[in-house]
Write an enzyme that holds these catalytic residues in place. Structure first.
Site, PDB file in Angstrom:
ATOM      1  N   HIS A 169       0.756 -61.527  21.627  1.00  0.00           N
ATOM      2  CA  HIS A 169       0.344 -61.088  20.286  1.00  0.00           C
ATOM      3  C   HIS A 169       0.594 -62.248  19.336  1.00  0.00           C
ATOM      4  O   HIS A 169       1.286 -63.216  19.701  1.00  0.00           O
ATOM      5  CB  HIS A 169       1.193 -59.892  19.845  1.00  0.00           C
ATOM      6  CG  HIS A 169       2.629 -60.289  19.667  1.00  0.00           C
ATOM      7  ND1 HIS A 169       3.521 -60.309  20.725  1.00  0.00           N
ATOM      8  CD2 HIS A 169       3.297 -60.778  18.601  1.00  0.00           C
ATOM      9  CE1 HIS A 169       4.682 -60.770  20.304  1.00  0.00           C
ATOM     10  NE2 HIS A 169       4.573 -61.079  19.016  1.00  0.00           N
ATOM     11  N   HIS A 218       1.542 -68.397  15.843  1.00  0.00           N
ATOM     12  CA  HIS A 218       1.674 -68.814  17.245  1.00  0.00           C
ATOM     13  C   HIS A 218       1.624 -67.580  18.125  1.00  0.00           C
ATOM     14  O   HIS A 218       1.833 -66.459  17.650  1.00  0.00           O
ATOM     15  CB  HIS A 218       3.014 -69.536  17.444  1.00  0.00           C
ATOM     16  CG  HIS A 218       4.177 -68.620  17.210  1.00  0.00           C
ATOM     17  ND1 HIS A 218       4.702 -68.394  15.950  1.00  0.00           N
ATOM     18  CD2 HIS A 218       4.881 -67.831  18.050  1.00  0.00           C
ATOM     19  CE1 HIS A 218       5.677 -67.518  16.033  1.00  0.00           C
ATOM     20  NE2 HIS A 218       5.811 -67.151  17.307  1.00  0.00           N
TER      21      HIS A 218
HETATM   22  O1  3AM Z   1       5.860 -63.358  17.741  1.00  0.00           O
HETATM   23  P1  3AM Z   1       7.087 -63.854  18.422  1.00  0.00           P
HETATM   24  O2  3AM Z   1       7.113 -63.520  19.885  1.00  0.00           O
HETATM   25  O3  3AM Z   1       7.380 -65.285  18.154  1.00  0.00           O
HETATM   26  O4  3AM Z   1      10.904 -62.869  18.178  1.00  0.00           O
HETATM   27  C1  3AM Z   1      10.213 -61.725  17.741  1.00  0.00           C
HETATM   28  C2  3AM Z   1       8.733 -61.794  18.020  1.00  0.00           C
HETATM   29  O5  3AM Z   1       8.316 -63.106  17.737  1.00  0.00           O
HETATM   30  C3  3AM Z   1      10.227 -61.691  16.245  1.00  0.00           C
HETATM   31  O6  3AM Z   1       9.179 -60.797  15.932  1.00  0.00           O
HETATM   32  C4  3AM Z   1       8.202 -60.863  16.941  1.00  0.00           C
HETATM   33  C5  3AM Z   1       7.887 -59.497  17.430  1.00  0.00           C
HETATM   34  O7  3AM Z   1       9.029 -58.866  17.932  1.00  0.00           O
HETATM   35  N1  3AM Z   1      11.495 -61.250  15.675  1.00  0.00           N
HETATM   36  C6  3AM Z   1      12.434 -60.507  16.257  1.00  0.00           C
HETATM   37  N2  3AM Z   1      13.467 -60.316  15.417  1.00  0.00           N
HETATM   38  C7  3AM Z   1      13.171 -60.982  14.282  1.00  0.00           C
HETATM   39  C8  3AM Z   1      13.842 -61.177  13.035  1.00  0.00           C
HETATM   40  N3  3AM Z   1      15.035 -60.636  12.774  1.00  0.00           N
HETATM   41  C9  3AM Z   1      11.916 -61.588  14.442  1.00  0.00           C
HETATM   42  N4  3AM Z   1      11.338 -62.319  13.491  1.00  0.00           N
HETATM   43  C10 3AM Z   1      12.014 -62.468  12.344  1.00  0.00           C
HETATM   44  N5  3AM Z   1      13.216 -61.913  12.101  1.00  0.00           N
END
Ligand code: 3AM
Length: 177
Positions: free
Chosen positions: A36, A120
């Site tokens: 995603h 990304h």
């Molecule tokens: O899209 P990506 O995979 O980079 O790492 C988590 C994931 O990132 C991020 O939100 C996306 C969907 O779960 N994520 C998890 N905890 C987070 C936080 N506290 C976070 N992003 C920002 N703050």
């Protein structure tokens, strides 16, 4: 519920991305169904807040647009690479959508997002990944390109943290016009 707003991809696109995975010892590859693009992480909210958020997103008006996935890169924290991802070609329509989502969420009381938006698609989480293999992966996939992909929806996802991988469920799809 733990929520985030993002873009989902067609099955064919997920297959193309999945074909990149492999060859980096120490990488925990994201399961293809989880690919995603995060527009905005929201976090844990009670059910009534989720409803307000849904309403705010449902009344948002934004244009459909093409998206090109391009290149690969890594994020690091404290000098340690912790994520491997596919990047996105510069895309003002994507930025506009992200800004509209941000505004809509702030209007219903979400704290402003302080982090810079770095669009990304995460391919793997890294912990002590073999440095040379990682560099070789980045170099060999630098010219990766997929698209233009038509983006006609954005999605409110729920996320359940699992032992192996989180489970992301598209809760609501919002049409772009
Ligand atoms: O899209 P990506 O995979 O980079 O790492 C988590 C994931 O990132 C991020 O939100 C996306 C969907 O779960 N994520 C998890 N905890 C987070 C936080 N506290 C976070 N992003 C920002 N703050």
């Amino acid at each position: 519920m733990r929520l985030f707003v993002g873009l989902d991809f067609a099955w064919e696109t997920k297959q193309i991305l999945a074909s990149l995975a492999g060859g980096v010892p120490g990488a925990r590859w994201v399961p293809p169904e989880n690919y995603h693009l995060t527009l905005r992480f929201i976090g844990e909210v009670p059910a009534h807040r989720a409803e307000e958020i849904d309403l705010a997103l449902a009344t948002l008006y934004a244009r459909a647009f093409p998206l090109v996935l391009a290149g690969v890169g890594t994020f690091s924290k404290g000098g340690q690479e912790n994520a491997l991802w596919v990047g996105v070609e510069k895309n003002p329509a994507l930025e506009a959508l992200r800004n509209k989502v941000e505004t809509a969420l702030q209007r219903v009381g979400c704290e402003p997002e302080r982090r810079r938006f770095t669009p990304h698609v995460s391919l793997a989480r890294l912990r002590d990944a073999a440095e040379g293999k990682l560099a070789a992966f980045v170099q060999s996939h630098n010219l990766f390109r997929a698209g233009p992909l038509p983006v006609e929806h954005f999605v409110l996802f729920s996320s359940r943290l699992g032992k192996e991988a989180s489970v992301y469920t598209p809760e609501v799809e919002y049409a772009l016009h």
